[in-house]
Design a protein around this motif. Structure first.
Motif, PDB file in Angstrom:
ATOM      1  N   ALA A 141       0.806  -1.228   0.000  1.00 27.64           N
ATOM      2  CA  ALA A 141       0.000   0.000   0.000  1.00 27.64           C
ATOM      3  C   ALA A 141       0.837   1.275   0.000  1.00 27.64           C
ATOM      4  CB  ALA A 141      -0.929   0.000   1.212  1.00 27.64           C
ATOM      5  N   THR A 142       2.081   1.210   0.483  1.00 25.35           N
ATOM      6  CA  THR A 142       2.907   2.417   0.554  1.00 25.35           C
ATOM      7  C   THR A 142       3.641   2.701  -0.756  1.00 25.35           C
ATOM      8  OG1 THR A 142       4.649   1.031   1.459  1.00 25.35           O
ATOM      9  CG2 THR A 142       3.299   2.243   3.042  1.00 25.35           C
ATOM     10  N   VAL A 147       4.002   3.036  -5.153  1.00 19.74           N
ATOM     11  CA  VAL A 147       3.293   3.905  -6.106  1.00 19.74           C
ATOM     12  C   VAL A 147       1.994   3.252  -6.592  1.00 19.74           C
ATOM     13  CG1 VAL A 147       5.152   5.422  -6.910  1.00 19.74           C
ATOM     14  CG2 VAL A 147       4.900   3.168  -7.947  1.00 19.74           C
ATOM     15  N   GLY A 175       0.279   0.781  -4.938  1.00 16.33           N
ATOM     16  CA  GLY A 175      -0.589   0.627  -3.775  1.00 16.33           C
ATOM     17  C   GLY A 175      -1.300   1.933  -3.428  1.00 16.33           C
ATOM     18  N   SER A 182       7.075  -0.093   7.651  1.00 11.23           N
ATOM     19  CA  SER A 182       5.979   0.872   7.439  1.00 11.23           C
ATOM     20  C   SER A 182       4.814   0.659   8.401  1.00 11.23           C
ATOM     21  CB  SER A 182       5.445   0.749   6.005  1.00 11.23           C
ATOM     22  OG  SER A 182       6.443   1.043   5.074  1.00 11.23           O
ATOM     23  N   LEU A 216       3.208  -7.216   6.737  1.00 14.03           N
ATOM     24  CA  LEU A 216       2.702  -8.415   6.058  1.00 14.03           C
ATOM     25  C   LEU A 216       2.775  -9.651   6.948  1.00 14.03           C
ATOM     26  CD1 LEU A 216       1.586  -9.686   3.485  1.00 14.03           C
ATOM     27  CD2 LEU A 216       3.915  -9.766   2.567  1.00 14.03           C
ATOM     28  N   ILE A 227       7.200 -11.491  -3.097  1.00 11.81           N
ATOM     29  CA  ILE A 227       6.187 -11.387  -2.026  1.00 11.81           C
ATOM     30  C   ILE A 227       4.905 -12.091  -2.473  1.00 11.81           C
ATOM     31  CG2 ILE A 227       4.764  -9.765  -0.682  1.00 11.81           C
ATOM     32  CD1 ILE A 227       7.609  -9.439   0.072  1.00 11.81           C
ATOM     33  N   CYS A 270       2.027  -3.806 -17.163  1.00 11.56           N
ATOM     34  CA  CYS A 270       1.478  -2.488 -17.505  1.00 11.56           C
ATOM     35  C   CYS A 270       1.500  -2.210 -19.011  1.00 11.56           C
ATOM     36  CB  CYS A 270       2.226  -1.395 -16.747  1.00 11.56           C
ATOM     37  SG  CYS A 270       4.010  -1.628 -16.685  1.00 11.56           S
ATOM     38  N   SER A 288       8.233   5.732 -13.320  1.00 14.66           N
ATOM     39  CA  SER A 288       7.358   5.230 -12.253  1.00 14.66           C
ATOM     40  C   SER A 288       7.127   3.733 -12.383  1.00 14.66           C
ATOM     41  CB  SER A 288       6.016   5.973 -12.241  1.00 14.66           C
ATOM     42  OG  SER A 288       5.252   5.625 -13.375  1.00 14.66           O
ATOM     43  N   GLY A 327       8.774   1.919  -9.722  1.00 14.65           N
ATOM     44  CA  GLY A 327       8.346   2.153  -8.345  1.00 14.65           C
ATOM     45  C   GLY A 327       8.925   3.439  -7.752  1.00 14.65           C
ATOM     46  N   ASN A 366       0.692   4.181 -16.523  1.00 18.65           N
ATOM     47  CA  ASN A 366       1.033   2.819 -16.109  1.00 18.65           C
ATOM     48  C   ASN A 366       0.588   2.500 -14.689  1.00 18.65           C
ATOM     49  OD1 ASN A 366       3.399   4.781 -16.265  1.00 18.65           O
ATOM     50  ND2 ASN A 366       4.108   3.427 -14.634  1.00 18.65           N
ATOM     51  N   LEU A 367       0.422   3.530 -13.850  1.00 17.61           N
ATOM     52  CA  LEU A 367       0.016   3.260 -12.463  1.00 17.61           C
ATOM     53  C   LEU A 367      -1.485   2.989 -12.354  1.00 17.61           C
ATOM     54  CD1 LEU A 367       2.115   5.983 -10.584  1.00 17.61           C
ATOM     55  CD2 LEU A 367       2.717   3.599 -11.085  1.00 17.61           C
ATOM     56  N   GLY A 391      -2.342   0.627 -16.196  1.00 20.74           N
ATOM     57  CA  GLY A 391      -1.425  -0.510 -16.231  1.00 20.74           C
ATOM     58  C   GLY A 391      -1.345  -1.296 -14.939  1.00 20.74           C
ATOM     59  N   ALA A 392      -2.017  -0.849 -13.891  1.00 20.40           N
ATOM     60  CA  ALA A 392      -1.891  -1.565 -12.617  1.00 20.40           C
ATOM     61  C   ALA A 392      -3.159  -1.400 -11.763  1.00 20.40           C
ATOM     62  CB  ALA A 392      -0.650  -1.088 -11.864  1.00 20.40           C
TER      63      ALA A 392
HETATM   64  N1  LIG Z   1       4.955   0.759 -11.086  1.00 25.34           N
HETATM   65  C1  LIG Z   1       4.224   0.295 -12.108  1.00 25.34           C
HETATM   66  O1  LIG Z   1       3.986   0.988 -13.108  1.00 25.34           O
HETATM   67  C2  LIG Z   1       3.663  -1.084 -12.063  1.00 25.34           C
HETATM   68  C3  LIG Z   1       2.768  -1.464 -13.055  1.00 25.34           C
HETATM   69  C4  LIG Z   1       2.252  -2.771 -13.053  1.00 25.34           C
HETATM   70  C5  LIG Z   1       2.631  -3.639 -12.072  1.00 25.34           C
HETATM   71  N2  LIG Z   1       3.518  -3.226 -11.106  1.00 25.34           N
HETATM   72  C6  LIG Z   1       3.894  -4.200 -10.084  1.00 25.34           C
HETATM   73  O2  LIG Z   1       3.392  -3.742  -8.839  1.00 25.34           O
HETATM   74  C7  LIG Z   1       4.279  -4.137  -7.794  1.00 25.34           C
HETATM   75  C8  LIG Z   1       4.667  -2.922  -6.960  1.00 25.34           C
HETATM   76  O3  LIG Z   1       5.266  -1.988  -7.786  1.00 25.34           O
HETATM   77  P1  LIG Z   1       5.484  -0.472  -7.333  1.00 25.34           P
HETATM   78  O4  LIG Z   1       5.965   0.189  -8.582  1.00 25.34           O
HETATM   79  O5  LIG Z   1       4.305   0.065  -6.609  1.00 25.34           O
HETATM   80  O6  LIG Z   1       6.717  -0.602  -6.313  1.00 25.34           O
HETATM   81  P2  LIG Z   1       7.176   0.335  -5.078  1.00 25.34           P
HETATM   82  O7  LIG Z   1       6.749   1.736  -5.288  1.00 25.34           O
HETATM   83  O8  LIG Z   1       8.612   0.054  -4.929  1.00 25.34           O
HETATM   84  O9  LIG Z   1       6.364  -0.261  -3.839  1.00 25.34           O
HETATM   85  C9  LIG Z   1       6.665  -1.529  -3.315  1.00 25.34           C
HETATM   86  C10 LIG Z   1       5.696  -1.882  -2.216  1.00 25.34           C
HETATM   87  O10 LIG Z   1       5.983  -3.203  -1.763  1.00 25.34           O
HETATM   88  C11 LIG Z   1       6.128  -3.168  -0.336  1.00 25.34           C
HETATM   89  N3  LIG Z   1       7.087  -4.171   0.114  1.00 25.34           N
HETATM   90  C12 LIG Z   1       8.389  -4.281  -0.210  1.00 25.34           C
HETATM   91  N4  LIG Z   1       8.945  -5.302   0.483  1.00 25.34           N
HETATM   92  C13 LIG Z   1       7.976  -5.817   1.257  1.00 25.34           C
HETATM   93  C14 LIG Z   1       7.932  -6.878   2.201  1.00 25.34           C
HETATM   94  N5  LIG Z   1       9.016  -7.613   2.493  1.00 25.34           N
HETATM   95  N6  LIG Z   1       6.754  -7.133   2.828  1.00 25.34           N
HETATM   96  C15 LIG Z   1       5.665  -6.399   2.556  1.00 25.34           C
HETATM   97  N7  LIG Z   1       5.644  -5.374   1.664  1.00 25.34           N
HETATM   98  C16 LIG Z   1       6.793  -5.098   1.024  1.00 25.34           C
HETATM   99  C17 LIG Z   1       6.652  -1.788  -0.052  1.00 25.34           C
HETATM  100  O11 LIG Z   1       6.417  -1.495   1.320  1.00 25.34           O
HETATM  101  P3  LIG Z   1       7.435  -0.560   2.183  1.00 25.34           P
HETATM  102  O12 LIG Z   1       7.138   0.850   1.802  1.00 25.34           O
HETATM  103  O13 LIG Z   1       7.086  -0.877   3.588  1.00 25.34           O
HETATM  104  O14 LIG Z   1       8.828  -0.985   1.789  1.00 25.34           O
HETATM  105  C18 LIG Z   1       5.780  -0.963  -0.991  1.00 25.34           C
HETATM  106  O15 LIG Z   1       4.518  -0.775  -0.429  1.00 25.34           O
HETATM  107  C19 LIG Z   1       5.425  -4.871  -8.486  1.00 25.34           C
HETATM  108  O16 LIG Z   1       5.140  -6.251  -8.494  1.00 25.34           O
HETATM  109  C20 LIG Z   1       5.372  -4.325  -9.887  1.00 25.34           C
HETATM  110  O17 LIG Z   1       5.908  -5.216 -10.833  1.00 25.34           O
HETATM  111  C21 LIG Z   1       4.034  -1.981 -11.082  1.00 25.34           C
END
Ligand SMILES: NC(=O)c1ccc[n+]([C@@H]2O[C@H](COP(=O)([O-])OP(=O)(O)OC[C@H]3O[C@@H](n4cnc5c(N)ncnc54)[C@H](OP(=O)(O)O)[C@@H]3O)[C@@H](O)[C@H]2O)c1
Length: 347
Positions: free
Chosen positions: A8-9, A11, A13, A39, A60, A79, A133, A163, A166, A324-325, A328-329
């Motif tokens: 959730a924290t 981009v 989430g 977090s 988690l 995860i 995405c 983005s 992440g 993409n956020l 795409g997600a």
């Molecule tokens: N960004 C995009 O455009 C996009 C598009 C499609 C799919 N996705 C997919 O979505 C997922 C997240 O991407 P994001 O871009 O949002 O990444 P991000 O901004 O780096 O966020 C990662 C998230 O995962 C959490 N996390 C990391 N390690 C963890 C652990 N050990 N236990 C529980 N939570 C944990 C982080 O929590 P903390 O803050 O506590 O570390 C944070 O909330 C990835 O699988 C990515 O492939 C992303």
């Protein structure tokens, strides 16, 4: 409905929480944000200015999956691989944004505008996969074109924003851009989140390369559309490029059909597709910065520069831009939840 947002924290989430706040999924009673132990306790309701009933962030490892109906995972493939099946076994429907389960035969890979029929029965493993995405925006632009004739081949070049990497990706683009503007040496090739430096640059490789030289992102763009569109023989060739854009992916897509097609017919077909804005010659063309600056436009797939291939009457070019956020997600994942919540098998 009680829903957990895992990651959730991050981009994606945070985008999920914002979309839930907008009322995208009716009937949400409670939102449980889940992230890493570091977090735990954060008040995202306060941080993001939400009015929805969002509890403090839970680590988690401490999260009790039996307390929610749905869990949207956006915390990376490792995860999801570890915790996704555990939450599904506890009864939650898992909607996974990572690449962990996308190509598994018993996990539906769903874009609600394209293949909602993949969810007519409850998924056997209790897991639904959200596509990559860059795949989502491409199949949403390709799907309406199937009315023009059979699609035989797609050649796509993607221009993917920071983005997509992440929070760390965004931070790195900001820091390195500032550094160069402040006088850092542009020839400094210190490696970071994207491998080579991204500021004032583009990087023609996203993810690891296989033995044949194709990157991970290029393999996703090839395999996922075949599954979503139920076209196992579709030929797709991709070049995926990371560009120094903050948010919003763009794609130059060349589509070959089995018979001649006209750009005017393609424009009509795209204009009648839900959630899609198609641009004629007089409408200009979509660009990521402008698309992503407007909350309403962020919920649409934008298709412009629709034109013929001068050497092939059976082929078209188009330029596809989407956030993409959201597209795409987060939006796709929550549209899956919305779709499921209206189906007979949903409890
Ligand atoms: N960004 C995009 O455009 C996009 C598009 C499609 C799919 N996705 C997919 O979505 C997922 C997240 O991407 P994001 O871009 O949002 O990444 P991000 O901004 O780096 O966020 C990662 C998230 O995962 C959490 N996390 C990391 N390690 C963890 C652990 N050990 N236990 C529980 N939570 C944990 C982080 O929590 P903390 O803050 O506590 O570390 C944070 O909330 C990835 O699988 C990515 O492939 C992303």
């Amino acid at each position: 409905m009680d829903i957990a947002v895992v990651g959730a924290t991050g981009v994606v989430g945070r985008e999920c929480l914002t979309l839930l706040e907008s009322g995208l999924v009716p009937g949400i009673d409670r939102v449980v944000p889940v992230a890493s132990a570091g977090s735990a306790g954060r008040d995202l309701r306060e941080e993001l200015g939400l009015t929805l009933k969002v509890e403090p962030v839970v680590a988690l490892e401490e999260f009790d999956p039996a307390t929610v109906d749905v869990a949207v995972f956006s915390a990376g493939a490792p995860i999801s691989t570890e915790y996704g099946p555990r939450l599904a076994a506890a009864g939650a429907l898992v909607v996974d944004n990572s690449s962990a389960f996308r190509m598994d035969d018993d996990v539906p890979l769903v874009v609600p505008e394209v293949n909602p029929q993949a969810l007519t029965t409850r998924p056997a493993r209790g897991i639904v996969a959200n596509p990559n995405c860059s795949t989502i925006q491409m199949v949403r632009a390709l799907h309406p074109l199937r009315a023009l004739g059979e699609i035989e081949r797609v050649i796509v070049s993607s221009y993917q924003s920071a983005s997509g990497g992440g929070l760390h990706g965004l931070q790195e683009l900001a820091d390195t851009t500032r550094g160069i503007l402040d006088g850092a040496d542009p020839a400094d090739a210190t490696r970071g989140r994207f491998g080579p430096p991204l500021a004032f640059n583009l990087i023609p490789e996203i993810g690891l390369r296989d033995d044949e030289g194709h990157s991970h992102e290029e393999r996703k763009l090839r395999r996922e559309p075949r599954k979503i569109m139920d076209m196992p023989g579709l030929k797709v060739a991709a070049t995926a490029v990371r560009v120094a854009v903050v948010n919003g992916h763009s794609e130059a897509v060349h589509v070959t059909f089995g018979a001649p097609v006209s750009p005017a017919d393609a424009l009509d077909a795209l204009r009648s597709a839900p959630g899609l804005r198609a641009y004629g010659d007089a409408d200009g063309y979509p660009m990521p910065r402008l698309v992503c600056a407007d909350p309403a436009e962020r919920r649409l797939v934008h298709v412009g520069r629709i034109r013929n291939d001068p050497d092939d009457p059976c082929a078209l070019w188009m330029w596809v831009v989407a956030d993409n956020l959201t597209i795409g997600a987060a939006l796709n994942a929550l549209e899956i939840v919305q779709l499921v919540s209206g189906l007979p098998w949903w409890r």
